[in-house]
Design a protein around this motif. Structure first.
Motif, PDB file in Angstrom:
ATOM      1  N   ASN A  17     -27.530   2.991 -12.301  1.00 51.98           N
ATOM      2  CA  ASN A  17     -28.680   2.045 -12.084  1.00 51.98           C
ATOM      3  C   ASN A  17     -28.476   0.617 -12.779  1.00 51.98           C
ATOM      4  N   PRO A  20     -23.772  -5.357 -12.408  1.00 53.27           N
ATOM      5  CA  PRO A  20     -23.117  -5.548 -11.255  1.00 53.27           C
ATOM      6  C   PRO A  20     -22.737  -4.276 -10.389  1.00 53.27           C
ATOM      7  N   SER A  32     -18.881  -3.270 -14.963  1.00 51.00           N
ATOM      8  CA  SER A  32     -17.880  -4.403 -14.865  1.00 51.00           C
ATOM      9  C   SER A  32     -16.515  -3.762 -15.205  1.00 51.00           C
ATOM     10  N   GLN A  70     -22.388  -7.326 -25.212  1.00 49.88           N
ATOM     11  CA  GLN A  70     -23.278  -8.143 -24.233  1.00 49.88           C
ATOM     12  C   GLN A  70     -24.565  -7.772 -24.568  1.00 49.88           C
ATOM     13  N   GLN A 160     -15.252 -10.324 -19.556  1.00 47.04           N
ATOM     14  CA  GLN A 160     -16.270  -9.589 -20.109  1.00 47.04           C
ATOM     15  C   GLN A 160     -17.094 -10.428 -21.099  1.00 47.04           C
TER      16      GLN A 160
HETATM   17  N1  GSH Z   1     -21.119  -4.759 -18.462  1.00 50.98           N
HETATM   18  C1  GSH Z   1     -22.456  -3.843 -17.924  1.00 50.98           C
HETATM   19  C2  GSH Z   1     -23.416  -4.361 -17.595  1.00 50.98           C
HETATM   20  C3  GSH Z   1     -24.337  -3.402 -17.022  1.00 50.98           C
HETATM   21  C4  GSH Z   1     -25.854  -3.481 -17.173  1.00 50.98           C
HETATM   22  O1  GSH Z   1     -26.340  -2.999 -18.049  1.00 50.98           O
HETATM   23  N2  GSH Z   1     -26.502  -4.145 -16.380  1.00 50.98           N
HETATM   24  C5  GSH Z   1     -28.001  -4.750 -16.715  1.00 50.98           C
HETATM   25  C6  GSH Z   1     -28.389  -5.825 -16.164  1.00 50.98           C
HETATM   26  S1  GSH Z   1     -27.316  -7.262 -17.192  1.00 50.98           S
HETATM   27  C7  GSH Z   1     -28.799  -3.898 -15.795  1.00 50.98           C
HETATM   28  O2  GSH Z   1     -28.384  -3.478 -14.563  1.00 50.98           O
HETATM   29  N3  GSH Z   1     -29.714  -3.142 -16.537  1.00 50.98           N
HETATM   30  C8  GSH Z   1     -30.726  -2.360 -15.792  1.00 50.98           C
HETATM   31  C9  GSH Z   1     -31.943  -2.922 -15.385  1.00 50.98           C
HETATM   32  O3  GSH Z   1     -32.325  -4.247 -15.979  1.00 50.98           O
HETATM   33  O4  GSH Z   1     -32.631  -2.470 -14.767  1.00 50.98           O
HETATM   34  C10 GSH Z   1     -21.454  -2.926 -16.608  1.00 50.98           C
HETATM   35  O5  GSH Z   1     -20.897  -2.141 -17.138  1.00 50.98           O
HETATM   36  O6  GSH Z   1     -21.767  -3.720 -15.605  1.00 50.98           O
END
Ligand code: GSH
Length: 212
Positions: A17, A20, A32, A70, A160
């Motif tokens: 969920n 990217p 990522s 991050q 990253q």
């Molecule tokens: N670096 C991570 C980032 C993944 C992540 O935590 N994305 C956030 C937005 S930056 C997200 O989709 N969170 C769920 C939400 O906001 O509903 C990855 O493996 O892609």
């Protein structure tokens, strides 16, 4: 849009969920790190990982660390938007949201609350994240000195981590402590154009560890 992206991903039948998420013709990738490997498979040149096995291990370690790191600037953003949503508009510059940016910001209160809760953007966490930031920057600078990051062609760790630093630089409170450092210069090189700016927002005493 954050939060809303969850529903879109479900509708597109991605297993996780988070964004990217990539849906290339040849396969899917989500997260990522998985996407970096998928991109290297689809287009091996220029590579996102070094061919030297020892260096590759180090780049992968930095990349994995960056994936956790991050969370800090992300928590800063939601913490700041909880107090004042106006700067959100600047981060949406050039984005195709499907609704006017002004409307999204005006009606975005509930979305910000949910995102701040999901990301645990509490006073306590944000203050602790700020306190540990100098150590994080030291670590990144060292990777640059050691040639793990910051080479001629950006690798997966550069993408990253530099992107996360670039978000941190968008905070007026943090920019002076980052931009002159190797980590800050790398971020500006990897992501020269990055919309968004957050005016001073953190209590002065929370920034003490950075000043020190
Ligand atoms: N670096 C991570 C980032 C993944 C992540 O935590 N994305 C956030 C937005 S930056 C997200 O989709 N969170 C769920 C939400 O906001 O509903 C990855 O493996 O892609």
């Amino acid at each position: 849009m954050p939060v809303i992206s969850k529903g879109v991903l479900r509708a597109m039948r991605f297993p996780g969920n988070t964004v990217p998420a990539l849906k290339p013709d040849s396969g899917r990738g989500q997260g990522s790190r998985e996407i970096a490997r998928e991109l290297d498979r689809i287009k091996p040149d220029p590579p996102l990982f070094p061919s030297d096995p020892d260096l590759r291990v180090k780049v992968e370690e930095a990349e994995a660390w960056g994936d956790e790191f991050q969370q800090k600037p992300r928590r800063f953003s939601w913490w700041a938007f909880k107090r004042d949503r106006a700067p959100m508009a600047s981060y949406s510059e050039g984005a195709r949201l499907g609704v006017p940016v002004g409307l999204a910001v005006k009606t975005g209160g509930p979305l910000v609350s949910v995102a701040a809760r999901l990301n645990e953007s509490t006073d306590e966490n944000v203050r602790a994240d700020l306190a540990s930031l100098p150590g994080d920057l030291d670590r990144i600078d060292q990777w640059i000195v050691d040639g793990v990051m910051g080479g001629g062609e950006p690798n997966a760790a550069d993408f990253q981590i530099a992107t996360t630093i670039r978000l941190a630089i968008s905070f007026d409170d943090l920019r002076p402590y980052i931009e002159q450092r190797p980590a800050g210069q790398l971020a500006m090189r990897v992501v020269p154009d990055f919309p968004g700016r957050t005016p001073p927002v953190f209590p002065s005493e929370w920034l003490e560890p950075l000043r020190a």
